[in-house]
Design a protein around this motif. Structure first.
Motif, mmCIF file in Angstrom:
data_model
loop_
_atom_site.group_PDB
_atom_site.id
_atom_site.type_symbol
_atom_site.label_atom_id
_atom_site.label_comp_id
_atom_site.label_asym_id
_atom_site.label_seq_id
_atom_site.Cartn_x
_atom_site.Cartn_y
_atom_site.Cartn_z
ATOM 1 N N LEU A 1 -0.165 -1.144 -4.218
ATOM 2 C CA LEU A 1 -1.120 -0.044 -4.389
ATOM 3 C C LEU A 1 -1.855 0.259 -3.093
ATOM 4 C CD1 LEU A 1 -2.926 -0.533 -7.842
ATOM 5 C CD2 LEU A 1 -1.753 1.529 -7.047
ATOM 6 N N LYS A 2 -2.101 1.544 -2.856
ATOM 7 C CA LYS A 2 -2.948 1.943 -1.743
ATOM 8 C C LYS A 2 -4.402 1.607 -2.051
ATOM 9 C CE LYS A 2 -0.079 6.021 -0.709
ATOM 10 N NZ LYS A 2 -0.085 7.510 -0.600
ATOM 11 N N TYR B 1 -0.869 -5.210 -7.218
ATOM 12 C CA TYR B 1 -2.005 -5.020 -6.314
ATOM 13 C C TYR B 1 -1.512 -4.777 -4.890
ATOM 14 C CZ TYR B 1 -6.536 -5.891 -4.087
ATOM 15 O OH TYR B 1 -7.688 -5.768 -3.349
ATOM 16 N N GLU C 1 0.828 -1.212 0.000
ATOM 17 C CA GLU C 1 0.000 0.000 0.000
ATOM 18 C C GLU C 1 0.868 1.269 0.000
ATOM 19 O OE1 GLU C 1 -2.825 -0.342 3.157
ATOM 20 O OE2 GLU C 1 -3.738 -2.149 2.322
ATOM 21 N N GLY D 1 -6.228 2.952 -5.079
ATOM 22 C CA GLY D 1 -5.202 3.195 -6.084
ATOM 23 C C GLY D 1 -5.557 2.572 -7.421
ATOM 24 N N ARG D 2 -4.830 2.983 -8.438
ATOM 25 C CA ARG D 2 -5.165 2.614 -9.811
ATOM 26 C C ARG D 2 -3.968 1.965 -10.501
ATOM 27 N NH1 ARG D 2 -8.157 7.015 -13.542
ATOM 28 N NH2 ARG D 2 -8.793 7.473 -11.425
ATOM 29 N N LEU D 3 -4.245 0.887 -11.244
ATOM 30 C CA LEU D 3 -3.250 0.252 -12.099
ATOM 31 C C LEU D 3 -3.563 0.579 -13.547
ATOM 32 C CD1 LEU D 3 -0.957 -1.781 -12.795
ATOM 33 C CD2 LEU D 3 -2.706 -3.583 -12.765
ATOM 34 N N ASP E 1 -0.121 5.506 -5.068
ATOM 35 C CA ASP E 1 -1.450 5.890 -5.540
ATOM 36 C C ASP E 1 -1.702 5.396 -6.960
ATOM 37 O OD1 ASP E 1 -2.302 7.866 -3.313
ATOM 38 O OD2 ASP E 1 -0.318 8.587 -3.891
ATOM 39 N N LEU E 2 -0.628 5.279 -7.723
ATOM 40 C CA LEU E 2 -0.739 4.872 -9.126
ATOM 41 C C LEU E 2 0.430 3.965 -9.475
ATOM 42 C CD1 LEU E 2 -1.892 5.199 -12.065
ATOM 43 C CD2 LEU E 2 -0.381 7.189 -12.294
ATOM 44 N N VAL E 3 0.128 2.850 -10.150
ATOM 45 C CA VAL E 3 1.155 1.948 -10.673
ATOM 46 C C VAL E 3 0.917 1.807 -12.168
ATOM 47 C CG1 VAL E 3 2.051 -0.408 -10.696
ATOM 48 C CG2 VAL E 3 1.472 0.672 -8.519
ATOM 49 N N LYS F 1 -7.888 -0.812 -6.903
ATOM 50 C CA LYS F 1 -7.836 -1.574 -5.662
ATOM 51 C C LYS F 1 -8.869 -1.006 -4.705
ATOM 52 C CE LYS F 1 -4.615 -3.092 -2.036
ATOM 53 N NZ LYS F 1 -3.190 -3.143 -1.635
#
Length: 366
Positions: free
Chosen positions: A275-276, A272, A247, A279-281, A250-252, A365
């Motif tokens: 990511l917080k 996954y 976590e 958050g967005r992949l 914020d963005l991967v 997530k």
């Protein structure tokens, strides 16, 4: 007569006084100029020595080491594998477990998680070839080490510059905001990281990671020259992302890198993990054309023009033959979406670009 002679002597002496004063003044000016020149040369020498020291330091510390990451940022806290040794266990057992532990430092995370001991003779694809899982990482590394210096030029030639539009569209879907923490996996030469650096601002932070040192060095030089002072450069394996805590981001993002990963499911789970919540992949990758006539023309171009350009520009046709093959072996749009859902991502979707030659997948997530 004596009086006249004395007056003449005094006048002669006085006539030399301005000349002596001028000489004295010239001497003082000359001394001042010499001193200033010496001081200036000393300053230049000191600056040159400082640059040389920085260059030597840069050569010995090419990329950000975990312990050097800024305090308070979410990446880099984990410096060793979790210690699972039971203190009450037999000493010989504890010693054996200690020997097996992997210590992570600046470069250790690129260690291949697939070995004959862990995977046996289990096989995977390397382009159209079938190889043992333990071999694929080294083969992919050879490809990108070979093409690193010509990577940007070849991208422009191969896509006719359209790759820049694909990346721009992906960034528009990222939702990145000032102050956020961003991880760009397999970031290579830093196209996305450069934009993210500007978007997150001085209160945000970007980590450009790649498994390949040659690619990461190209990206590092490029972004430093561009003045991106809120970016760290970390060698990391996408399947584990071991240097990064849970976590953390914020963005991967991963752009044109997922198809080269040996275990894509493991990589998606690692993304996954870091990511917080909320958050967005974002995955930008070659995919399957949805228009059949285009698909045939695309195949013809990929398997003839790409290796030829690779030979002419990068003196490496085999790497670009692998590129064409690896695209064909990558999961199609719907399959990748399902893989993301299995890894835990929600509200997954994808956007076809250039009739599906490329697709942007997105997941969140909870």
């Amino acid at each position: 007569m004596m009086t006249d002679s004395t007056d003449n002597t005094n006048r002669a002496a006085n006539s030399h006084e301005p000349s002596k004063q001028a000489e004295l003044q010239d001497s003082l000016v000359t001394d001042k100029l010499v001193k200033e020149s010496i001081r200036h040369n000393q300053d230049i020498t000191a600056q040159a020595q400082a640059r040389q020291t920085d260059a030597q330091r840069s050569q010995h510390h090419d990329f950000t080491q975990v312990q050097d990451l800024p305090t308070g940022t979410p990446q880099g806290q984990q410096t060793t594998m979790p210690n699972t040794i039971n203190d009450s266990a037999d000493p010989s057992t504890a010693q054996a477990q200690t020997a097996k532990q992997t210590l992570f430092n600046q470069r250790d995370d690129i260690n291949n998680p697939h070995t004959p001991e862990t995977d046996g003779n289990e096989q995977t694809h390397f382009g159209y070839k079938t190889v043992n899982k333990a071999e694929k990482q080294a083969r992919v590394a050879d490809v990108f080490t070979s093409v690193a210096k010509k990577y940007d030029i070849m991208n422009d030639l191969m896509s006719f510059g359209i790759h820049r539009l694909w990346k721009r569209y992906a960034i528009s879907l990222s939702g990145v905001r000032a102050g956020q923490q961003v991880l760009d996996i397999a970031g290579g030469t830093g196209d996305l990281a450069k934009v993210f650096s500007r978007e997150v601002g001085r209160n945000g932070h970007v980590v450009l990671s790649d498994i390949n040192a040659a690619m990461l060095e190209v990206g590092r030089e490029r972004l430093i020259n561009a003045g991106c002072n809120n970016v760290d450069f970390v060698l990391a394996n996408a399947e584990t992302l071991a240097p990064f805590d849970d976590e953390s981001f914020d963005l991967v993002t991963i752009s044109f890198g997922l198809r080269n990963v040996t275990d894509k499911d493991a990589a998606l789970r690692a993304m996954y993990r870091v990511l917080k919540p909320g958050g967005r992949l974002l995955i930008l990758e070659f995919s399957k054309p949805v228009f059949e006539p285009l698909s045939k023309a695309y195949d013809l171009y990929s398997f003839t023009a790409l290796p030829m350009m690779g030979k002419l520009i990068a003196n490496d046709s085999e790497s670009y033959q692998y590129l064409a093959e690896s695209i064909r072996m990558h999961p199609d749009q719907q399959t990748l979406k399902q893989m993301m859902q299995q890894a835990g991502f929600e509200n997954c979707d994808y956007h076809n670009l250039t009739a599906g030659i490329v697709a942007v997948h997105r997941g969140f997530k909870a």
